[in-house]
Write a protein that holds these residues in place. Structure first.
Motif, short mmCIF file in Angstrom:
data_model
loop_
_atom_site.label_atom_id
_atom_site.label_comp_id
_atom_site.label_asym_id
_atom_site.label_seq_id
_atom_site.Cartn_x
_atom_site.Cartn_y
_atom_site.Cartn_z
N ALA A 58 57.03 7.00 23.29
CA ALA A 58 57.80 8.13 22.75
C ALA A 58 58.95 7.69 21.84
CB ALA A 58 58.32 8.99 23.89
N LEU A 59 59.25 6.41 21.76
CA LEU A 59 60.29 5.95 20.83
C LEU A 59 59.74 5.84 19.41
CD1 LEU A 59 62.27 3.24 22.87
CD2 LEU A 59 62.72 5.69 22.65
N GLY A 60 58.43 5.91 19.23
CA GLY A 60 57.86 6.04 17.89
C GLY A 60 57.95 4.80 17.00
N VAL A 61 57.64 3.65 17.56
CA VAL A 61 57.69 2.37 16.83
C VAL A 61 56.36 1.66 17.11
CG1 VAL A 61 58.99 0.18 16.61
CG2 VAL A 61 60.20 2.30 17.16
N PRO A 62 55.86 0.81 16.20
CA PRO A 62 54.63 0.08 16.52
C PRO A 62 54.76 -0.74 17.81
CG PRO A 62 55.14 -0.16 14.19
CD PRO A 62 56.33 0.50 14.83
N PRO A 63 53.65 -1.13 18.42
CA PRO A 63 53.71 -1.96 19.62
C PRO A 63 54.41 -3.29 19.33
CG PRO A 63 51.43 -1.30 19.14
CD PRO A 63 52.27 -0.86 17.98
N GLY A 64 55.08 -3.84 20.34
CA GLY A 64 55.66 -5.17 20.17
C GLY A 64 57.05 -5.36 20.74
N LEU A 65 57.69 -4.27 21.19
CA LEU A 65 59.02 -4.43 21.78
C LEU A 65 59.02 -4.00 23.24
CD1 LEU A 65 61.39 -2.93 19.04
CD2 LEU A 65 61.00 -5.35 19.55
N ALA A 66 59.67 -4.79 24.07
CA ALA A 66 59.97 -4.42 25.44
C ALA A 66 61.44 -4.02 25.48
CB ALA A 66 59.72 -5.60 26.38
N LEU A 67 61.73 -2.86 26.07
CA LEU A 67 63.10 -2.34 26.08
C LEU A 67 63.52 -2.05 27.51
CD1 LEU A 67 61.30 -0.54 23.69
CD2 LEU A 67 63.60 -0.68 22.78
#
Ligand code: PMP
Length: 383
Positions: A193-202
């Motif tokens: 739901a943050l709307g960014v391509p895959p690749g970040l862990a938050l």
């Protein structure tokens, strides 16, 4: 012809053009003051999106949601610690696996497929023995079931138990208030739901979680996951001073910053309301098409995705037929019922056009006399 199919799976999702443009911009040095500006701003905005404490610490690293789970647990769990897993499906089972690999002794409080343990059931489980933490999947992407995180966090806090929320399929779409609900660690991944391509862990860790990590008996067994390594880095970037520990994914962080600015522009309450409106319109369509949802009660149904049993006479080949009609949806995932249902993601920038296009494609793929009924119902719900 280019592939113009609409991506309506529960992550990755359709992305805004400005976010994609940030991905394609020239890669800067991670030590560039301009990048420190971007990273620092994104970290601050993340706190706002999670509705977290001013003292809470966001961690943004290269990885996926699973790495975010690993990071949360690797920093909180000493070997032998007892952890209660609120079991709602596939991703709670993954959390139990993560906990066990980091040495926790896991106790589960479970519900049948399509249901979620109540806060009362969690309270009863918590009163049986002392637990170090309780882990809950806010929306289990395998079933579309949303758990009562607010209620569960309350009963855990009353007993001084840390609360870890897997918000991978919820944060940025479902109502989530880290500070007000007393959630100690909340985590997600960029492609949802943050709307960014895959690749970040938050991961956002509140003050009690940071203190628990500091007070641990043993050192975190992973270098890359250790908050003690990342804390000074995140704080330094937020103070707009670049510092090196491990190379950040510069373009993804830039894309995150753009998306978080868009989310801030929409406002969290408006974003929650939009997701509820789109989720409601999808549910109206499913009722009209007689597609039975996995969640056994309406109040359990997530606003970020739908999970629907195939109707009689329809099998998993539906997914390919929907794709041929221009919309990509996902098959089942929960091991007990995998072949019997499909999933539709509706998070991020999802709006009325996406709802109507998706329902229309599913209707056409079903090839029933239902044609038009789902679209009409969704349209009416949106009006
Ligand atoms: N938890 C939940 C609720 C998820 O939906 C997912 C991904 N679908 C994960 C964890 C794991 O995230 P990832 O696939 O990014 O590792």
């Amino acid at each position: 012809m280019s592939d113009r199919r609409l991506l309506m799976i529960p992550g990755p999702i359709e992305l805004e053009p400005d976010v994609l443009q940030a991905m394609g911009a020239r890669t800067r040095s991670h030590m560039d003051p301009a990048f420190a500006d971007v990273f620092g701003r994104a970290l601050g905005r993340l706190r706002d999106v999670f509705l977290a404490d001013a003292e809470a610490q966001p961690f943004v690293v290269a990885g996926s949601g699973t790495l975010a789970m690993d990071m949360a647990i690797a920093n909180l769990v000493d070997r032998g610690a007892a952890a209660l897993v609120v079991d709602t499906g596939y991703f709670s089972a993954r959390m139990a696996d993560v906990l066990e690999r980091w040495g926790a002794r896991v106790v589960r409080v479970s519900a049948p497929v399509g249901d979620a343990p109540s806060a009362e059931a969690v309270a009863a489980a918590l009163s049986k023995e002392p637990f170090a933490l309780v882990a809950v999947t806010h929306v289990d992407t395998s079933t579309g079931v949303r758990a009562d995180v607010e209620g569960i966090a309350r009963v855990a806090r009353e007993r001084g138990v840390l609360v870890v929320v897997d918000g991978v399929c919820s944060i940025g779409g479902e109502v989530f208030r880290q500070k007000a609900w007393g959630v100690d660690v909340a985590l997600t991944a960029s492609q949802k739901a943050l709307g960014v391509p895959p690749g970040l862990a938050l991961v956002v860790a509140g003050p009690r979680a940071l203190e628990a990590a500091r007070a641990r008996r043993s050192k975190c067994a992973s270098v890359y996951l250790d908050w003690a390594e990342w804390l000074p880095v995140m704080r330094s970037y937020e103070a707009r001073k670049p510092v090196y520990f491990a190379t950040p994914p510069v373009n993804l962080v830039a894309a995150l910053d753009v998306s978080l600015a868009q989310i801030a522009g929409e406002g969290m309450e408006a974003r929650f309301a939009r997701h509820a409106r789109m989720g409601g319109a999808f549910r109206a369509a499913w009722r009209a098409l007689e597609l039975r949802p996995l969640p056994v009660r309406e109040e359990l149904a997530a606003n970020t995705l739908s999970a629907l049993y195939y109707p009689p006479g329809v099998d998993a080949s539906l997914v390919a037929r929907v794709a041929a009609e221009g919309v990509v949806v996902a098959g089942g995932l929960h091991p007990e019922v995998r072949a019997t249902y499909f999933r539709v993601g509706h998070m991020g920038a999802c709006g009325p056009n996406d709802v109507l296009a998706t329902v229309g494609a599913i209707e056409r793929a079903m090839g029933t006399s239902a044609h038009g009924r789902g679209v009409a119902a969704a349209s009416q719900a949106l009006a």
